[in-house]
Design a protein around this motif. Structure first.
Motif, PDB file in Angstrom:
ATOM      1  N   ALA A   1       6.511   6.433  -6.191  1.00  0.00           N
ATOM      2  CA  ALA A   1       6.384   5.090  -5.608  1.00  0.00           C
ATOM      3  C   ALA A   1       7.621   4.248  -5.929  1.00  0.00           C
ATOM      4  O   ALA A   1       8.101   3.489  -5.089  1.00  0.00           O
ATOM      5  CB  ALA A   1       5.126   4.402  -6.122  1.00  0.00           C
TER       6      ALA A   1
ATOM      7  N   THR B   1       0.845  -1.189   0.000  1.00  0.00           N
ATOM      8  CA  THR B   1       0.000   0.000   0.000  1.00  0.00           C
ATOM      9  C   THR B   1       0.883   1.242   0.000  1.00  0.00           C
ATOM     10  O   THR B   1       1.729   1.409   0.880  1.00  0.00           O
ATOM     11  CB  THR B   1      -0.926   0.006   1.235  1.00  0.00           C
ATOM     12  N   PHE B   2       0.693   2.060  -1.013  1.00  0.00           N
ATOM     13  CA  PHE B   2       1.360   3.364  -1.108  1.00  0.00           C
ATOM     14  C   PHE B   2       0.326   4.429  -0.733  1.00  0.00           C
ATOM     15  O   PHE B   2      -0.882   4.174  -0.796  1.00  0.00           O
ATOM     16  CB  PHE B   2       1.845   3.609  -2.543  1.00  0.00           C
TER      17      PHE B   2
ATOM     18  N   SER C   1      -2.849   4.451  -2.977  1.00  0.00           N
ATOM     19  CA  SER C   1      -3.258   3.176  -3.571  1.00  0.00           C
ATOM     20  C   SER C   1      -4.768   3.023  -3.404  1.00  0.00           C
ATOM     21  O   SER C   1      -5.323   3.416  -2.377  1.00  0.00           O
ATOM     22  CB  SER C   1      -2.554   2.007  -2.876  1.00  0.00           C
TER      23      SER C   1
ATOM     24  N   HIS D   1       4.493   0.964   2.168  1.00  0.00           N
ATOM     25  CA  HIS D   1       5.530   1.570   1.322  1.00  0.00           C
ATOM     26  C   HIS D   1       6.741   2.074   2.111  1.00  0.00           C
ATOM     27  O   HIS D   1       7.857   2.127   1.606  1.00  0.00           O
ATOM     28  CB  HIS D   1       4.938   2.743   0.537  1.00  0.00           C
TER      29      HIS D   1
ATOM     30  N   THR E   1       4.606   1.799 -11.885  1.00  0.00           N
ATOM     31  CA  THR E   1       5.699   1.809 -10.911  1.00  0.00           C
ATOM     32  C   THR E   1       6.826   0.862 -11.338  1.00  0.00           C
ATOM     33  O   THR E   1       8.006   1.194 -11.231  1.00  0.00           O
ATOM     34  CB  THR E   1       5.164   1.416  -9.517  1.00  0.00           C
TER      35      THR E   1
ATOM     36  N   ASN F   1      -1.423   1.280 -11.816  1.00  0.00           N
ATOM     37  CA  ASN F   1      -0.402   2.122 -11.190  1.00  0.00           C
ATOM     38  C   ASN F   1       0.814   1.286 -10.791  1.00  0.00           C
ATOM     39  O   ASN F   1       1.951   1.772 -10.819  1.00  0.00           O
ATOM     40  CB  ASN F   1      -0.998   2.843  -9.973  1.00  0.00           C
TER      41      ASN F   1
ATOM     42  N   SER G   1      10.198   4.786  -3.403  1.00  0.00           N
ATOM     43  CA  SER G   1       9.814   4.730  -1.984  1.00  0.00           C
ATOM     44  C   SER G   1      10.667   3.679  -1.267  1.00  0.00           C
ATOM     45  O   SER G   1      11.259   2.810  -1.904  1.00  0.00           O
ATOM     46  CB  SER G   1       8.321   4.433  -1.857  1.00  0.00           C
TER      47      SER G   1
ATOM     48  N   SER H   1      -0.765   6.467  -6.629  1.00  0.00           N
ATOM     49  CA  SER H   1       0.242   6.639  -5.588  1.00  0.00           C
ATOM     50  C   SER H   1       0.829   8.046  -5.660  1.00  0.00           C
ATOM     51  O   SER H   1       1.137   8.544  -6.745  1.00  0.00           O
ATOM     52  CB  SER H   1       1.343   5.588  -5.727  1.00  0.00           C
ATOM     53  N   TYR H   2       0.939   8.672  -4.496  1.00  0.00           N
ATOM     54  CA  TYR H   2       1.478  10.034  -4.390  1.00  0.00           C
ATOM     55  C   TYR H   2       0.763  10.989  -5.352  1.00  0.00           C
ATOM     56  O   TYR H   2       1.377  11.892  -5.930  1.00  0.00           O
ATOM     57  CB  TYR H   2       2.997  10.048  -4.648  1.00  0.00           C
TER      58      TYR H   2
ATOM     59  N   ASP I   1      -5.608  -1.939  -3.348  1.00  0.00           N
ATOM     60  CA  ASP I   1      -4.838  -2.869  -2.515  1.00  0.00           C
ATOM     61  C   ASP I   1      -5.759  -3.892  -1.834  1.00  0.00           C
ATOM     62  O   ASP I   1      -5.452  -5.079  -1.771  1.00  0.00           O
ATOM     63  CB  ASP I   1      -3.970  -2.122  -1.497  1.00  0.00           C
TER      64      ASP I   1
END
Lengths: 82, 231
Positions: B62, B7-8, B11, B33, B90, B86, B65, B51-52, B14
């Motif tokens: 991510a 999990t970011f 996210s 993360h 990544t 995503n 991370s 993410s982010y 997830d």
């Protein structure tokens, strides 16, 4: 404190859908002089201390590895702000 | 088999990925993360989401991370890693898969039940499918246009590294209709569509048999459970 400016643009050969949509919007103004828009990114990086050649080299690296993705983008300039 | 889902911040999918692993018969493990180790999992899923906030580039932050250096190490040693949407972005940003993903050519977010062809079954995530099998799973993204330079594209095609291809509709302008890739070793797979949203009757894509009955994504999670960890 000094700032280093990094500019990144999507590669010329790639479609830039955001730029294209913006160009279409701009074309509603004016007399058709505007033919294209491409949208890139400008990073202003604040430095604590002096901008040494070593630091610029480091920024060069992170610009290449993090701030841009060389598959889709080019770093077009790295310079110290006036 | 313990399968971790990272999990970011940002996210979205997830929980769905954890549930898919459970439905396939695995033991799902939540990973964070900010951690620096993988808590002894046997395989990893990078889930979909934003993410982010998609800042910088989708998946870019991510990919840098804290947990990702452990993921890259493990992937290079053969641990199965699946990136969905995503998560695929990544994996590409982490250079575990080739190419790049850019904004959809039509400029809008798209959500549809997408038909795909499984192009390669020699991976730990696709071995449960048959070569050339046509599957339908949900697709939902704004930046899913796969691109690569001519040389990379030629290599991906020549080496059989295209794992999934869009059928009937190319939803985002992806070159060669590429929907997903594998690495040379076959332990890392990434795709834009979402197998974890097609694992349970009643909650998947429509099929001729019944509404929402599609479960074509389940085999991806069953594949990795059937695979022994490569060394």
């Amino acid at each position: 404190m000094p700032k280093v400016i990094v500019e990144v643009m999507p590669k010329e050969v790639l479609l830039d859908p955001a730029g294209k949509a913006t160009a279409r919007a701009l074309q509603r103004f004016g007399d058709g002089e505007i033919t294209d828009v491409r949208i890139g990114k400008r990073f202003e990086i604040t430095i604590d201390g002096e901008v040494t050649p070593k630091l610029l080299e480091h920024i060069n690296e992170v610009a290449k590895d993090v701030l841009s993705n060389d598959v889709i983008e080019d770093v077009i300039s790295i310079r110290v702000a006036d | 088999m313990r399968v971790g889902v990272i999990t970011f911040p940002g996210s979205l999918d997830d929980r769905d990925a954890l549930r898919a692993i459970k439905l396939a018969g695995g033991d799902p493990v939540s990973l964070w993360h900010g951690d620096h180790d993988l808590h002894g999992v046997d395989a990893i899923v990078l889930p979909g989401g934003f993410s982010y906030g998609d800042y910088l580039r989708c998946g870019a932050i991510a990919a840098h991370s804290p947990i990702m250096s452990a993921v890259v190490d493990a992937a290079n040693k053969g641990m199965p890693v699946l990136g969905i949407c995503n998560g695929f972005q990544t994996l590409v940003e982490a250079h575990l898969l080739a190419g790049g993903l850019i904004r959809n050519d039509h400029g809008t977010f798209i959500r549809r039940d997408q038909k795909l062809r499984v192009e390669n079954v020699d991976t730990v995530w696709t071995s449960g499918y048959t070569q050339g099998q046509e599957i339908t799973i949900p697709l939902k993204n704004g930046e899913g246009g796969f691109i690569a330079d001519d040389e990379t594209l030629k290599q991906l095609e020549g080496d059989g590294l295209v794992a999934f291809r869009y059928l009937e509709v190319n939803p985002n302008g992806s070159l060669n209709d590429i929907a997903g890739l594998r690495n040379a070793r076959g332990n890392v797979v990434g795709l834009m569509p979402h197998p974890e949203h097609a694992v349970e009757p009643g909650f998947g894509p429509d099929t001729p048999a019944a509404m929402s009955s599609g479960t074509d994504g389940l085999a991806m999670f069953q594949s990795v459970l059937a695979a022994t960890v490569l060394s």
